[in-house]
Design a protein around this motif. Structure first.
Motif, PDB file in Angstrom:
ATOM      1  N   PRO A  20       0.973  -1.168   0.022  1.00  0.00           N
ATOM      2  CA  PRO A  20      -0.013  -0.018   0.041  1.00  0.00           C
ATOM      3  C   PRO A  20       1.037   1.360  -0.025  1.00  0.00           C
ATOM      4  O   PRO A  20       2.104   1.266   0.566  1.00  0.00           O
ATOM      5  CB  PRO A  20      -0.600   0.023   1.288  1.00  0.00           C
ATOM      6  N   ARG A  21       0.447   2.092  -0.548  1.00  0.00           N
ATOM      7  CA  ARG A  21       1.098   3.443  -0.738  1.00  0.00           C
ATOM      8  C   ARG A  21       1.551   4.108   0.686  1.00  0.00           C
ATOM      9  O   ARG A  21       2.638   4.643   0.803  1.00  0.00           O
ATOM     10  CB  ARG A  21       0.354   4.532  -1.523  1.00  0.00           C
ATOM     11  N   ARG A  22       0.551   3.927   1.541  1.00  0.00           N
ATOM     12  CA  ARG A  22       0.690   4.685   2.975  1.00  0.00           C
ATOM     13  C   ARG A  22       1.844   3.875   3.582  1.00  0.00           C
ATOM     14  O   ARG A  22       2.796   4.274   4.179  1.00  0.00           O
ATOM     15  CB  ARG A  22      -0.561   4.423   3.772  1.00  0.00           C
ATOM     16  N   THR A  23       2.134   2.572   3.547  1.00  0.00           N
ATOM     17  CA  THR A  23       3.221   1.727   4.002  1.00  0.00           C
ATOM     18  C   THR A  23       4.505   2.306   3.510  1.00  0.00           C
ATOM     19  O   THR A  23       5.449   2.235   4.241  1.00  0.00           O
ATOM     20  CB  THR A  23       2.962   0.094   3.669  1.00  0.00           C
ATOM     21  N   VAL A  24       4.505   2.170   2.053  1.00  0.00           N
ATOM     22  CA  VAL A  24       5.894   2.878   1.406  1.00  0.00           C
ATOM     23  C   VAL A  24       6.256   4.095   1.969  1.00  0.00           C
ATOM     24  O   VAL A  24       7.350   4.519   2.252  1.00  0.00           O
ATOM     25  CB  VAL A  24       5.646   2.865  -0.300  1.00  0.00           C
TER      26      VAL A  24
END
Length: 153
Positions: A20-24
């Motif tokens: 997920p973008r947030r994790t990155v």
């Protein structure tokens, strides 16, 4: 196997691997924070080992003196930004107290060597490298014996 089913399975596999973008973004932020903290710690360590931060006050190279009795034969003393050694009786030598490896201040003269506490470099009493990681000798400073004092300048 029909092409639709293969495409669907391939799509499922790539979805399972995608982050997920947030994790990155959180990971990048954490790495940046760790880098900043490490950099600050490195600067603090270097500043605490900077020349002139030892127990003795920094020497003014033009006027600093040390009693000859404070410079043992076969040894020496650290006087602020200067190291004064006496390899043999009456042979006084002066050097910058800044280690040529990473810029730390050498801490003492003992066991016949000038010793840097940061990474373990040792220098002979003539300023040459005894043990690395330093590869360059200490920078010479002008000293002269005048009566019962050694004058740095």
């Amino acid at each position: 196997m029909p092409s639709d089913k293969r495409d669907q399975q391939q799509s499922l596999r790539s979805d399972q691997l995608a982050l997920p973008r947030r994790t990155v973004l959180v990971g990048i932020g954490a790495a940046a924070a760790a880098l900043a903290a490490g950099s600050a710690l490195f600067r603090r360590t270097r500043a605490s080992a900077a020349p002139g931060t030892g127990a003795r006050p920094a020497a003014n190279p033009a006027t600093a003196t040390v009693p000859t009795g404070d410079v043992p034969v076969g040894g020496g003393t650290v006087l602020g930004d200067v190291v004064v050694t006496q390899p043999t009786s009456g042979d006084f030598r002066g050097f910058s107290s800044t280690c040529t490896h990473a810029g730390c201040t050498v801490s003492d003269v003992s066991g016949g060597t000038i010793n840097c506490p940061c990474h373990g470099s040792k220098f002979n009493l003539d300023g040459s490298v005894h043990t690395g990681p330093a590869i360059a000798p200490l920078v010479p400073r002008s000293v002269s014996a005048q009566g019962d004092s050694v004058v740095v300048g």
